[in-house]
Design a protein around this motif. Structure first.
Motif, mmCIF file in Angstrom:
data_model
loop_
_atom_site.group_PDB
_atom_site.id
_atom_site.type_symbol
_atom_site.label_atom_id
_atom_site.label_comp_id
_atom_site.label_asym_id
_atom_site.label_seq_id
_atom_site.Cartn_x
_atom_site.Cartn_y
_atom_site.Cartn_z
ATOM 1 N N PRO A 67 -8.762 -1.738 3.739
ATOM 2 C CA PRO A 67 -9.900 -1.862 4.653
ATOM 3 C C PRO A 67 -9.945 -3.210 5.371
ATOM 4 O O PRO A 67 -10.525 -3.309 6.448
ATOM 5 N N GLN A 68 -9.310 -4.202 4.783
ATOM 6 C CA GLN A 68 -9.359 -5.537 5.392
ATOM 7 C C GLN A 68 -8.365 -5.709 6.540
ATOM 8 O O GLN A 68 -8.440 -6.676 7.288
ATOM 9 N N GLU A 121 -3.515 7.419 7.226
ATOM 10 C CA GLU A 121 -4.874 7.294 6.701
ATOM 11 C C GLU A 121 -4.902 6.763 5.274
ATOM 12 O O GLU A 121 -5.798 6.009 4.909
ATOM 13 N N ASP A 122 -3.923 7.173 4.473
ATOM 14 C CA ASP A 122 -3.826 6.647 3.111
ATOM 15 C C ASP A 122 -3.761 5.125 3.161
ATOM 16 O O ASP A 122 -4.457 4.435 2.415
ATOM 17 N N GLU A 126 -4.606 3.135 5.612
ATOM 18 C CA GLU A 126 -5.873 2.606 6.139
ATOM 19 C C GLU A 126 -6.913 2.452 5.042
ATOM 20 O O GLU A 126 -7.563 1.422 4.925
ATOM 21 N N SER A 127 -7.052 3.513 4.242
ATOM 22 C CA SER A 127 -8.126 3.479 3.261
ATOM 23 C C SER A 127 -7.801 2.511 2.117
ATOM 24 O O SER A 127 -8.696 1.979 1.478
ATOM 25 N N ARG A 128 -6.513 2.257 1.897
ATOM 26 C CA ARG A 128 -6.151 1.287 0.863
ATOM 27 C C ARG A 128 -6.277 -0.141 1.369
ATOM 28 O O ARG A 128 -6.250 -1.086 0.583
ATOM 29 N N ARG A 171 -6.954 -1.503 12.033
ATOM 30 C CA ARG A 171 -6.271 -0.222 12.235
ATOM 31 C C ARG A 171 -5.060 -0.362 13.151
ATOM 32 O O ARG A 171 -3.982 0.186 12.874
ATOM 33 N N SER A 231 0.160 9.199 4.291
ATOM 34 C CA SER A 231 -0.262 9.329 5.681
ATOM 35 C C SER A 231 -0.757 7.974 6.153
ATOM 36 O O SER A 231 -1.026 7.075 5.351
ATOM 37 N N ALA A 261 0.833 -1.205 0.000
ATOM 38 C CA ALA A 261 0.000 0.000 0.000
ATOM 39 C C ALA A 261 0.869 1.257 0.000
ATOM 40 O O ALA A 261 0.539 2.256 -0.633
#
Lengths: 146, 146
Positions: B50-51, B43-44, B46-48, B54, B41, B31
DNA sequence: CTCTTATTGACACATAGTCCCATTTCCACA
DNA sequence: TGTGGAAATGGGACTATGTGTCAATAAGAG
């Protein structure tokens, strides 16, 4: 040297900017001066001022940092602290062992920056530098105990 | 120069430390390599992914920063980014205008530190330096448009 | 005394993590 | 090949540090 500038001076600077000298703002200044340490976290201020709204505390901290009354210090662990600013360009020496923060000026990073511009074509507008290590007091303390 | 080291090298270093090469860890590396920018970031990631949990993402980022696979970059606005580390001691030049981040080594802060020790008795163990300004490309772009 | 504008407080939301704990996965060894 | 222990994961709660909105309030100017 005093830990922090006189309240009157800060009040003056608020007025010069056409800002109001309000009770919450004075409370934040008082709370910042109240701690034993010369550094404090946003949370320290919050807990000393339960009667002041959280948003106001953050707004005031931000304002006072902008006004160079406080400065921010980035600790080695990534945590941020506030500190009375000695005003003007300066950096921090943060002692690993006792946590004390000293300021230092006479920052020759400028020379470094000029060098940089020559080598890479990058023109520096500003920089952020924090130094971590051991202060003189902790050195002598270590020397004695050994 | 490649934007990031080969996956094999990172895997090797994980194994050398007796750590497991797991699917979530590989996903984070993938990712991080996937973005258009060389910076990202939390967050980048994280959003890439989702499985992936966190907590695992943050644990992995932290681990890879410790292993000097990634480094952290402090932006001028106080936000933190991650970036493939060029490994070893280096600093960042962050362009105000295009946001590009360049590394620079040959950091003569060492000299500064020695000076410091002489003057204040403070011995530096490490330091954090970020430089903000305008990169060479943005300079020429500005020159053309005027 | 009143008008205008700055400021505040409450609250919801955002970001960047950490911590705990039950479950899962991996690896080594029998 | 099976299994036990250690490492790693995922989920969820929690923390710290903010920001944004908005209605209510307070200050200073006239």
């Amino acid at each position: 040297m005093a830990k922090h500038p006189s309240l009157a001076a800060v009040v003056q600077r608020l007025e010069d900017r056409g800002l109001r000298v309000t009770a919450p703002r004075l409370s934040v200044l008082a709370a910042a001066a109240a701690g034993a340490e010369d550094q404090f976290s946003a949370e320290d201020i919050e807990s000393r001022l339960p009667q002041v709204g959280r948003a106001t505390i953050f707004r005031t901290l931000k304002l006072l940092v902008e006004m160079d009354v406080f400065c921010r210090v980035l600790l080695d662990d990534g945590n941020l602290r506030y500190r009375w600013s000695r005003r003007g360009h300066h950096h921090h020496l943060i002692c690993d062992s006792c946590g004390a923060i000293e300021d230092f000026t006479g920052c020759d990073v400028t020379t470094l920056m000029q060098d940089l511009a020559r080598r890479t074509g990058f023109t520096a507008r500003g920089h952020w530098l924090e130094v971590y290590g051991r202060c003189a007091a902790c050195h002598s303390r270590a020397a004695v105990s050994q």
